[in-house]
Motif scaffolding. Structure first.
Motif, PDB file in Angstrom:
ATOM      1  N   GLU B 111      79.747  89.340  40.992  1.00 26.05           N
ATOM      2  CA  GLU B 111      79.853  90.503  40.111  1.00 26.05           C
ATOM      3  C   GLU B 111      78.467  90.903  39.599  1.00 26.05           C
ATOM      4  OE1 GLU B 111      82.776  90.251  36.955  1.00 26.05           O
ATOM      5  OE2 GLU B 111      81.843  91.913  35.884  1.00 26.05           O
ATOM      6  N   ALA B 112      77.670  89.889  39.221  1.00 30.49           N
ATOM      7  CA  ALA B 112      76.334  90.173  38.713  1.00 30.49           C
ATOM      8  C   ALA B 112      75.485  90.835  39.796  1.00 30.49           C
ATOM      9  CB  ALA B 112      75.681  88.880  38.236  1.00 30.49           C
ATOM     10  N   ALA B 113      75.609  90.356  41.048  1.00 26.86           N
ATOM     11  CA  ALA B 113      74.837  90.940  42.148  1.00 26.86           C
ATOM     12  C   ALA B 113      75.213  92.404  42.344  1.00 26.86           C
ATOM     13  CB  ALA B 113      75.084  90.147  43.431  1.00 26.86           C
ATOM     14  N   LEU B 114      76.538  92.691  42.285  1.00 25.12           N
ATOM     15  CA  LEU B 114      76.985  94.077  42.449  1.00 25.12           C
ATOM     16  C   LEU B 114      76.462  94.951  41.312  1.00 25.12           C
ATOM     17  CD1 LEU B 114      80.643  93.497  43.672  1.00 25.12           C
ATOM     18  CD2 LEU B 114      78.902  94.786  44.898  1.00 25.12           C
ATOM     19  N   ARG B 115      76.591  94.435  40.092  1.00 23.61           N
ATOM     20  CA  ARG B 115      76.147  95.233  38.948  1.00 23.61           C
ATOM     21  C   ARG B 115      74.645  95.459  38.989  1.00 23.61           C
ATOM     22  NH1 ARG B 115      80.149  96.547  35.776  1.00 23.61           N
ATOM     23  NH2 ARG B 115      81.994  95.216  35.642  1.00 23.61           N
ATOM     24  N   GLY B 116      73.918  94.501  39.570  1.00 28.67           N
ATOM     25  CA  GLY B 116      72.475  94.651  39.680  1.00 28.67           C
ATOM     26  C   GLY B 116      72.069  95.731  40.679  1.00 28.67           C
ATOM     27  N   GLN B 117      72.920  95.956  41.674  1.00 27.14           N
ATOM     28  CA  GLN B 117      72.555  96.893  42.746  1.00 27.14           C
ATOM     29  C   GLN B 117      73.191  98.269  42.578  1.00 27.14           C
ATOM     30  OE1 GLN B 117      70.390  96.456  45.063  1.00 27.14           O
ATOM     31  NE2 GLN B 117      70.011  94.267  44.855  1.00 27.14           N
ATOM     32  N   LEU B 118      74.310  98.351  41.847  1.00 28.04           N
ATOM     33  CA  LEU B 118      75.032  99.622  41.787  1.00 28.04           C
ATOM     34  C   LEU B 118      74.651 100.413  40.542  1.00 28.04           C
ATOM     35  CD1 LEU B 118      78.591  98.470  42.923  1.00 28.04           C
ATOM     36  CD2 LEU B 118      76.780  99.468  44.306  1.00 28.04           C
ATOM     37  N   THR B 119      74.655 101.721  40.698  1.00 26.24           N
ATOM     38  CA  THR B 119      74.413 102.592  39.554  1.00 26.24           C
ATOM     39  C   THR B 119      75.454 103.711  39.606  1.00 26.24           C
ATOM     40  OG1 THR B 119      72.863 103.840  40.890  1.00 26.24           O
ATOM     41  CG2 THR B 119      71.917 102.218  39.365  1.00 26.24           C
ATOM     42  N   GLY B 120      75.576 104.429  38.500  1.00 27.42           N
ATOM     43  CA  GLY B 120      76.470 105.592  38.486  1.00 27.42           C
ATOM     44  C   GLY B 120      77.916 105.204  38.246  1.00 27.42           C
ATOM     45  N   HIS B 121      78.817 105.967  38.870  1.00 29.42           N
ATOM     46  CA  HIS B 121      80.237 105.846  38.578  1.00 29.42           C
ATOM     47  C   HIS B 121      80.889 104.825  39.511  1.00 29.42           C
ATOM     48  CE1 HIS B 121      83.910 107.173  36.774  1.00 29.42           C
ATOM     49  NE2 HIS B 121      84.427 107.584  37.911  1.00 29.42           N
ATOM     50  N   TYR B 122      81.053 103.602  39.032  1.00 37.19           N
ATOM     51  CA  TYR B 122      81.684 102.563  39.851  1.00 37.19           C
ATOM     52  C   TYR B 122      82.366 101.575  38.911  1.00 37.19           C
ATOM     53  CZ  TYR B 122      78.240  99.108  38.410  1.00 37.19           C
ATOM     54  OH  TYR B 122      77.497  98.244  37.671  1.00 37.19           O
ATOM     55  N   ALA B 123      83.167 100.654  39.455  1.00 40.96           N
ATOM     56  CA  ALA B 123      83.804  99.632  38.630  1.00 40.96           C
ATOM     57  C   ALA B 123      83.901  98.336  39.419  1.00 40.96           C
ATOM     58  CB  ALA B 123      85.191 100.096  38.198  1.00 40.96           C
ATOM     59  N   VAL B 124      83.645  97.232  38.756  1.00 36.68           N
ATOM     60  CA  VAL B 124      83.853  95.906  39.345  1.00 36.68           C
ATOM     61  C   VAL B 124      84.722  95.133  38.364  1.00 36.68           C
ATOM     62  CG1 VAL B 124      82.805  93.816  40.252  1.00 36.68           C
ATOM     63  CG2 VAL B 124      81.534  95.948  40.312  1.00 36.68           C
ATOM     64  N   MET B 125      85.819  94.587  38.841  1.00 33.93           N
ATOM     65  CA  MET B 125      86.725  93.867  37.957  1.00 33.93           C
ATOM     66  C   MET B 125      87.088  92.529  38.577  1.00 33.93           C
ATOM     67  SD  MET B 125      88.593  93.759  35.221  1.00 33.93           S
ATOM     68  CE  MET B 125      88.599  95.418  34.562  1.00 33.93           C
ATOM     69  N   ASN B 126      86.871  91.470  37.807  1.00 34.32           N
ATOM     70  CA  ASN B 126      87.253  90.141  38.275  1.00 34.32           C
ATOM     71  C   ASN B 126      88.743  89.943  38.034  1.00 34.32           C
ATOM     72  OD1 ASN B 126      87.684  87.431  38.682  1.00 34.32           O
ATOM     73  ND2 ASN B 126      85.792  86.793  37.676  1.00 34.32           N
ATOM     74  N   VAL B 127      89.523  89.873  39.120  1.00 34.13           N
ATOM     75  CA  VAL B 127      90.978  89.739  38.987  1.00 34.13           C
ATOM     76  C   VAL B 127      91.444  88.375  39.501  1.00 34.13           C
ATOM     77  CG1 VAL B 127      91.424  92.212  39.113  1.00 34.13           C
ATOM     78  CG2 VAL B 127      91.373  90.889  41.212  1.00 34.13           C
ATOM     79  N   SER B 128      90.525  87.408  39.548  1.00 38.97           N
ATOM     80  CA  SER B 128      90.837  86.092  40.130  1.00 38.97           C
ATOM     81  C   SER B 128      92.069  85.451  39.507  1.00 38.97           C
ATOM     82  CB  SER B 128      89.653  85.147  39.948  1.00 38.97           C
ATOM     83  OG  SER B 128      88.481  85.753  40.406  1.00 38.97           O
ATOM     84  N   GLY B 129      92.262  85.652  38.191  1.00 38.80           N
ATOM     85  CA  GLY B 129      93.383  85.009  37.531  1.00 38.80           C
ATOM     86  C   GLY B 129      94.715  85.652  37.868  1.00 38.80           C
ATOM     87  N   GLY B 130      94.673  86.850  38.437  1.00 43.15           N
ATOM     88  CA  GLY B 130      95.914  87.603  38.648  1.00 43.15           C
ATOM     89  C   GLY B 130      96.528  87.420  40.001  1.00 43.15           C
ATOM     90  N   GLN B 131      95.823  86.792  40.912  1.00 40.69           N
ATOM     91  CA  GLN B 131      96.376  86.653  42.256  1.00 40.69           C
ATOM     92  C   GLN B 131      95.872  85.381  42.915  1.00 40.69           C
ATOM     93  OE1 GLN B 131      95.279  90.581  43.356  1.00 40.69           O
ATOM     94  NE2 GLN B 131      93.388  89.988  44.353  1.00 40.69           N
ATOM     95  N   THR B 132      96.537  84.996  43.981  1.00 40.02           N
ATOM     96  CA  THR B 132      96.103  83.818  44.719  1.00 40.02           C
ATOM     97  C   THR B 132      96.264  84.078  46.200  1.00 40.02           C
ATOM     98  OG1 THR B 132      96.265  81.412  44.885  1.00 40.02           O
ATOM     99  CG2 THR B 132      98.327  82.614  44.714  1.00 40.02           C
ATOM    100  N   LEU B 133      95.697  83.190  46.993  1.00 38.42           N
ATOM    101  CA  LEU B 133      95.700  83.392  48.431  1.00 38.42           C
ATOM    102  C   LEU B 133      96.432  82.234  49.117  1.00 38.42           C
ATOM    103  CD1 LEU B 133      92.787  84.821  50.435  1.00 38.42           C
ATOM    104  CD2 LEU B 133      93.933  82.823  51.333  1.00 38.42           C
ATOM    105  N   LEU B 134      97.376  82.593  49.986  1.00 35.61           N
ATOM    106  CA  LEU B 134      98.101  81.595  50.770  1.00 35.61           C
ATOM    107  C   LEU B 134      97.638  81.730  52.209  1.00 35.61           C
ATOM    108  CD1 LEU B 134     101.883  81.754  49.805  1.00 35.61           C
ATOM    109  CD2 LEU B 134     100.297  79.896  49.349  1.00 35.61           C
TER     110      LEU B 134
END
Lengths: 103, 232
Positions: B111-134
């Motif tokens: 997330e930090a890497a994305l926020r460091g590189q992106l500017t303007g109108h964007y969104a990054v959301m950590n949703v790790s707690g809301g889903q899992t992978l099987l």
């Protein structure tokens, strides 16, 4: 089951993934505060119920979760085209009603 | 004595009865070993899941994501951007939304890497707690999926490296094919127990084994070899 083409996913998907959302191309009065009760009531509540071609809003609920428009024949249930919101339909009632609308 | 009608609601043996809590003790007959199972189920828990939103038409946005993650942003439904060695993937979810999955513990840095590189109108959301992978692997996974989703999972229509979101067991799931006989499901936390019970129940007929990560991976390699032999 119908296969519906989602213009965002660029793929035919099962009807089960979609939700119909009623009539498309409903323009909101530009100045709601200046609209008469009749205009506002028509905008909110009155919908077309044609026998034949109908432009509808559909929602790809289980896929990309985007809205799009579909031109559907209400008699045969055939979906003649789907197109993104903001675009104009290419199949319009009257002009191409014999083209396959009532297959 | 008054006239009355009584019904035996639970005649012993005639009908299978289940306690209201039966689901918490879901038990299916498991295969004795991963080698005997035709479907292996393995949860990859605690991965970093991030939802990225932005304008795909914006050159700066696409370039920023590529600089931050070292992976190209997929611009259409289907093909995953996948780096198996680093365990990072980006999947197209909708025209302005992507699902980024990174190894456990790397979500904060990603997330930090994305926020460091992106500017303007964007969104990054950590949703790790809301889903899992099987992870599902084995030669019968495709047949299992055919029981669960209306989406066409035939290899002709669902090649390796494709990912879609569709209806799954009356709920929804992200379905990804990451290998010949290796599939991934991204499921929501609130549906996880229901979907897990569903998948176990649906997989019982093929022979199912709930595996740890390593066992699942080696079995997937065997299954891929088996499928390749069948195809020949």
């Amino acid at each position: 089951m119908l296969h519906i083409y989602c213009p965002h996913c660029a793929e035919y998907r099962e009807e089960e993934e979609f939700r119909p959302k009623g009539e498309a191309h409903i323009a909101r009065p530009v100045a709601p505060e200046a609209a008469s009760d009749e205009e506002w009531g028509t905008y909110l509540f009155f919908r077309k119920n044609p026998r034949g071609l109908h432009h509808e809003l559909w929602y790809h609920a289980a896929g990309c979760r985007k809205f799009f428009n579909a031109t559907r024949d209400t008699v045969s249930y055939q979906i003649l085209e789907t197109y993104k919101v903001g675009q104009k339909p290419s199949v319009v009632a009257g002009q191409s009603s014999n083209k396959g609308a009532a297959k | 004595m008054s006239d009355y009608a009584q019904m035996e609601l639970n005649p012993r043996g005639a009908v299978k009865s289940e306690s209201p809590l039966a689901m918490t003790r879901a038990r299916v007959a498991q295969a004795a070993s991963p080698q005997e199972a035709r479907v292996l189920i393995c949860e990859k828990a605690f991965l970093g899941h991030l939802v990225l939103r932005g304008n795909a038409d914006d050159e700066a946005f696409r370039a920023g994501v590529e600089r931050a993650l070292g992976l190209a942003l997929p611009l259409e439904m289907g093909p995953l951007s996948l780096d198996e060695a680093r365990g990072i993937s980006i999947q197209w979810m909708s025209p302005d939304e992507w699902l980024l999955i990174v190894p456990a513990g790397q979500e904060f840095a990603a997330e930090a890497a994305l926020r460091g590189q992106l500017t303007g109108h964007y969104a990054v959301m950590n949703v790790s707690g809301g889903q899992t992978l099987l992870e599902l692997s084995g030669p019968c996974v495709r047949e299992l999926l055919m029981k669960c989703t209306p989406y066409d999972v035939h290899p002709r229509h669902f090649p390796v490296g494709k990912g879609v979101t569709s209806v799954f067991a009356k709920s929804s799931a992200v379905i990804r094919r990451v290998g010949e006989a290796r599939w991934e499901l991204v499921i929501r936390r609130s549906f996880a127990d229901y979907l897990y019970s569903w998948i176990l129940d649906a997989a019982e007929e093929f022979g199912v084994f709930v595996a740890s990560g390593e066992a699942a991976r080696s079995a997937a390699r065997d299954a891929a070899r088996e499928l390749a032999t069948e195809a020949r």
